[in-house]
Design a protein around this motif. Structure first.
Motif, mmCIF file in Angstrom:
data_model
loop_
_atom_site.group_PDB
_atom_site.id
_atom_site.type_symbol
_atom_site.label_atom_id
_atom_site.label_comp_id
_atom_site.label_asym_id
_atom_site.label_seq_id
_atom_site.Cartn_x
_atom_site.Cartn_y
_atom_site.Cartn_z
ATOM 1 N N MET A 167 82.132 26.214 70.987
ATOM 2 C CA MET A 167 83.181 25.482 71.645
ATOM 3 C C MET A 167 84.215 26.491 72.152
ATOM 4 O O MET A 167 84.688 27.336 71.405
ATOM 5 N N ALA A 168 84.550 26.415 73.407
ATOM 6 C CA ALA A 168 85.530 27.324 74.000
ATOM 7 C C ALA A 168 86.831 26.568 74.280
ATOM 8 O O ALA A 168 86.804 25.417 74.687
ATOM 9 N N VAL A 169 87.931 27.249 74.039
ATOM 10 C CA VAL A 169 89.251 26.667 74.268
ATOM 11 C C VAL A 169 90.106 27.697 74.995
ATOM 12 O O VAL A 169 90.068 28.876 74.674
ATOM 13 N N ALA A 170 90.869 27.251 75.987
ATOM 14 C CA ALA A 170 91.804 28.128 76.696
ATOM 15 C C ALA A 170 93.189 27.500 76.625
ATOM 16 O O ALA A 170 93.342 26.303 76.858
ATOM 17 N N ILE A 171 94.189 28.304 76.272
ATOM 18 C CA ILE A 171 95.565 27.819 76.233
ATOM 19 C C ILE A 171 96.442 28.724 77.081
ATOM 20 O O ILE A 171 96.108 29.875 77.324
ATOM 21 N N GLN A 172 97.527 28.176 77.551
ATOM 22 C CA GLN A 172 98.504 28.938 78.323
ATOM 23 C C GLN A 172 99.624 29.373 77.389
ATOM 24 O O GLN A 172 100.084 28.603 76.568
ATOM 25 N N SER A 173 100.055 30.612 77.520
ATOM 26 C CA SER A 173 101.123 31.151 76.698
ATOM 27 C C SER A 173 101.958 32.072 77.572
ATOM 28 O O SER A 173 101.781 32.104 78.790
ATOM 29 N N ILE A 174 102.869 32.802 76.957
ATOM 30 C CA ILE A 174 103.660 33.778 77.702
ATOM 31 C C ILE A 174 103.659 35.102 76.964
ATOM 32 O O ILE A 174 103.487 35.166 75.751
ATOM 33 N N GLY A 175 103.822 36.161 77.717
ATOM 34 C CA GLY A 175 104.033 37.482 77.160
ATOM 35 C C GLY A 175 105.433 37.920 77.551
ATOM 36 O O GLY A 175 105.999 37.421 78.518
ATOM 37 N N LEU A 176 105.997 38.828 76.790
ATOM 38 C CA LEU A 176 107.348 39.295 77.081
ATOM 39 C C LEU A 176 107.346 40.776 77.384
ATOM 40 O O LEU A 176 106.683 41.568 76.715
ATOM 41 N N LYS A 177 108.103 41.150 78.402
ATOM 42 C CA LYS A 177 108.344 42.546 78.744
ATOM 43 C C LYS A 177 109.848 42.663 78.931
ATOM 44 O O LYS A 177 110.381 42.247 79.959
ATOM 45 N N GLY A 178 110.513 43.147 77.892
ATOM 46 C CA GLY A 178 111.980 43.123 77.898
ATOM 47 C C GLY A 178 112.443 41.687 77.764
ATOM 48 O O GLY A 178 112.052 40.987 76.847
ATOM 49 N N ILE A 179 113.230 41.228 78.719
ATOM 50 C CA ILE A 179 113.666 39.822 78.699
ATOM 51 C C ILE A 179 112.919 38.987 79.738
ATOM 52 O O ILE A 179 113.181 37.802 79.886
ATOM 53 N N GLU A 180 111.975 39.609 80.432
ATOM 54 C CA GLU A 180 111.178 38.902 81.435
ATOM 55 C C GLU A 180 109.903 38.354 80.796
ATOM 56 O O GLU A 180 109.278 39.009 79.971
#
Length: 46
Positions: free
Chosen positions: A1-14
Motif C-alpha cells: 500500500m502506497a501513501v503520499a502526503i504533503q508537508s513543508i520543509g524549512l530553510k531559515g524562515i521560508e
C-alpha cells in the motif's frame, strides 16, 4: 500500500512544499531514503 502526503520543509524562515511517499510491503524489512538527505537523516534509519 502506497501513501503520499504533503508537508513543508524549512530553510531559515521560508517554507517550501515537500511530498512524502511511503510504501509498506509485507515481509520486507528495509528503509530506503532517496534524494539528498542530510547526514542526520541517513543516521536516523539505523
Amino acid at each position: 500500500m502506497a501513501v503520499a502526503i504533503q508537508s513543508i520543509g524549512l530553510k531559515g524562515i521560508e517554507g517550501y512544499p515537500v511530498t512524502v511517499e511511503v510504501e509498506k510491503l509485507d515481509g520486507v524489512e528495509s528503509v530506503v531514503v532517496v534524494g539528498l538527505p542530510g547526514a542526520a537523516v541517513k543516521e536516523s534509519k539505523e
